[in-house]
Enzyme design. Structure first.
Site, PDB file in Angstrom:
ATOM      1  N   ASP A 186      -4.736   1.320  -1.858  1.00 23.35           N
ATOM      2  CA  ASP A 186      -5.327   0.036  -1.465  1.00 23.35           C
ATOM      3  C   ASP A 186      -5.491  -0.867  -2.681  1.00 23.35           C
ATOM      4  OD1 ASP A 186      -5.470   0.748   1.177  1.00 23.35           O
ATOM      5  OD2 ASP A 186      -7.622   1.172   1.183  1.00 23.35           O
ATOM      6  N   HIS A 222       0.837  -1.202   0.000  1.00 23.03           N
ATOM      7  CA  HIS A 222       0.000   0.000   0.000  1.00 23.03           C
ATOM      8  C   HIS A 222       0.876   1.257   0.000  1.00 23.03           C
ATOM      9  CE1 HIS A 222      -3.234   2.763   1.440  1.00 23.03           C
ATOM     10  NE2 HIS A 222      -2.233   3.298   2.123  1.00 23.03           N
ATOM     11  N   GLU A 223       1.910   1.259   0.852  1.00 22.59           N
ATOM     12  CA  GLU A 223       2.790   2.431   0.902  1.00 22.59           C
ATOM     13  C   GLU A 223       3.568   2.603  -0.399  1.00 22.59           C
ATOM     14  OE1 GLU A 223       2.637   4.568   3.238  1.00 22.59           O
ATOM     15  OE2 GLU A 223       1.283   3.378   4.478  1.00 22.59           O
ATOM     16  N   HIS A 230       1.538   4.390  -3.008  1.00 23.61           N
ATOM     17  CA  HIS A 230       1.540   5.856  -2.983  1.00 23.61           C
ATOM     18  C   HIS A 230       2.662   6.413  -3.858  1.00 23.61           C
ATOM     19  CE1 HIS A 230      -1.625   6.616  -0.163  1.00 23.61           C
ATOM     20  NE2 HIS A 230      -1.076   5.905   0.799  1.00 23.61           N
ATOM     21  N   GLU A 253      -5.770   7.135  -0.878  1.00 28.34           N
ATOM     22  CA  GLU A 253      -5.757   5.925  -0.054  1.00 28.34           C
ATOM     23  C   GLU A 253      -6.499   4.785  -0.748  1.00 28.34           C
ATOM     24  OE1 GLU A 253      -4.046   5.363   2.722  1.00 28.34           O
ATOM     25  OE2 GLU A 253      -3.219   7.369   2.428  1.00 28.34           O
TER      26      GLU A 253
END
Length: 412
Positions: free
Chosen positions: A358, A276-277, A280, A354
């Protein structure tokens, strides 16, 4: 300082308006705690956990309200007795240059704000967080962190303030020069902070060789995301809450896992959280957020340049002349409502990002399951609000509520 001064009325309405808005949001959010949960959230938050989080959120709200009310009362009282004018006169009486005088004024105000908030920070840490089993900070660590923060403010923050004050004191194009300077400083700090500043507060230890380290490095290679190291952070020295983050850019990227994350989550969940990070970064969210921040900074500095030219603005606070340092302090009082409005766009974009991160993680690890379980654990273990009020989400949440994230992840 007269009530008929439009700047006086604007500043007073700004301070009282923000305080009452926050109070309304707090009350609405508290009221939502009694609302029945949908089945998907009821499984995450059983009744016993719901009772705990209701107490935890209520305790935190009391501390926050007491802190905000005290800060507002102190500000209005200081303003009413002519404190801003007296502080400026005292600082000018020291005989320093206008730039140094401005830095002294700002330093005194910041120090007063910090020390005024310190008892409430201690109340939250050793009262609320300790009562609910989260706090692991000792008084020594708490005071050391506070001292380090003040030292960094003096060594790094005040010189930056001096430059900004100098620009607005001597340059017609001060907003532009200040923006270029602060933008460059912000970019520089993104490189230096992981190596120089974070280690002052956190201990970074290389993650031991094993299945988890190999899984993380395999994920980074698979996603073409080079990292310089994978570290474990001693987060448990301060809190039982888990976290993970990336720091730095390019070859300076560092993956940091809180030791509490390793204790409470499976390998698959940790890999999904890191995916997930990484999402980004891969979706270019980081530079977009930086760009939005720089645009807001430009708007703020432009307004500051206009306000600093008004003698009526300073007179509204009982200050003679147009001293730049004091002007920076007073402008922050007026900017609060506008800061709330400009922050809405950034928060809305962040919540959208976000969802995108995801979705990226779901694709990267092959299914939604690991991230879904990881998010459930994080929300339950942190006693997060299960269904916050939409106004609270709109004004304060950089992440969507858990229910919305789970629903998006579980779609085909």
């Amino acid at each position: 300082m007269t009530p008929s001064n439009p700047w006086f009325l604007a500043a007073l309405i700004a301070e009282l308006g923000v305080f009452h808005l926050e109070l309304i949001v707090m009350l609405l959010n508290m009221a939502r705690l009694g609302k029945p949960l949908p089945q998907t959230l009821a499984e995450v938050f059983p009744e016993e956990t719901r009772e705990k989080l209701r107490e935890y959120i209520a305790d935190g709200a009391r501390v926050s309200l007491a802190k905000d009310a005290t800060a507002l009362a102190a500000l209005v009282g200081f303003w009413w007795v002519g404190g801003f004018g007296m502080l400026q006169a005292w600082a000018q009486g020291l005989g320093f240059s206008p730039e140094n005088t401005g830095v002294i004024v700002i330093a005194v105000i910041l120090l007063a704000q910090t020390w005024l908030g310190l008892p409430f920070e201690a109340w939250n840490t050793f009262g609320v967080e300790a009562r609910h089993g989260f706090n692991r900070t000792t008084w020594r660590t708490f005071l050391e962190d506070h001292a380090k923060s003040l030292a960094l403010m003096a060594v790094i923050g005040l010189p930056v303030v001096w430059v900004v004050v100098w620009f607005f004191s001597h340059q017609p194009l001060a907003p532009l020069y200040a923006w270029l300077f602060l933008a460059s400083f912000s970019v520089l700090m993104t490189f230096l902070a992981p190596r120089l500043l974070m280690p002052l507060f956190l201990k970074f230890t290389p993650l031991e060789a094993g299945e988890l380290r190999e899984a993380i490095l395999d994920l980074a290679r698979k996603l073409d995301f080079p990292v310089s190291e994978v570290s474990v952070v001693d987060g448990s020295r301060r809190s039982a809450k888990a976290n993970a983050f990336f720091a730095g850019f390019g070859k300076t990227r560092r993956i940091a896992l809180f030791d509490t994350l390793l204790q409470n989550h499976t390998k698959e969940e940790i890999v999904a959280i890191l995916a997930h990070e990484i999402g980004h970064n891969k979706c270019r969210h980081v530079p977009l957020h930086m760009a939005l921040g720089l645009v807001e900074m430009g708007v703020m500095l432009s307004l500051l340049g206009w306000v600093l030219k008004s003698t009526e603005f300073f007179a509204a606070f009982g200050v003679k002349g147009t001293p730049v340092g004091m002007g920076l302090v007073l402008f922050s009082l007026l900017y609060q409502p506008l800061g709330v409005l400009t922050g809405l766009l950034g928060l809305a974009v962040s919540r959208r990002h976000e969802f995108q991160a995801d979705a990226f993680a779901k694709k990267a690890v092959g299914s939604a399951g690991p991230l879904v379980e990881g998010l459930k654990k994080l929300s339950r273990d942190h006693l997060a609000h299960p269904q916050p009020h939409p106004l609270a989400v709109w004004l304060h949440y950089s992440h969507p509520p858990l229910g919305e994230r789970l629903a998006a992840l579980q779609k085909s």
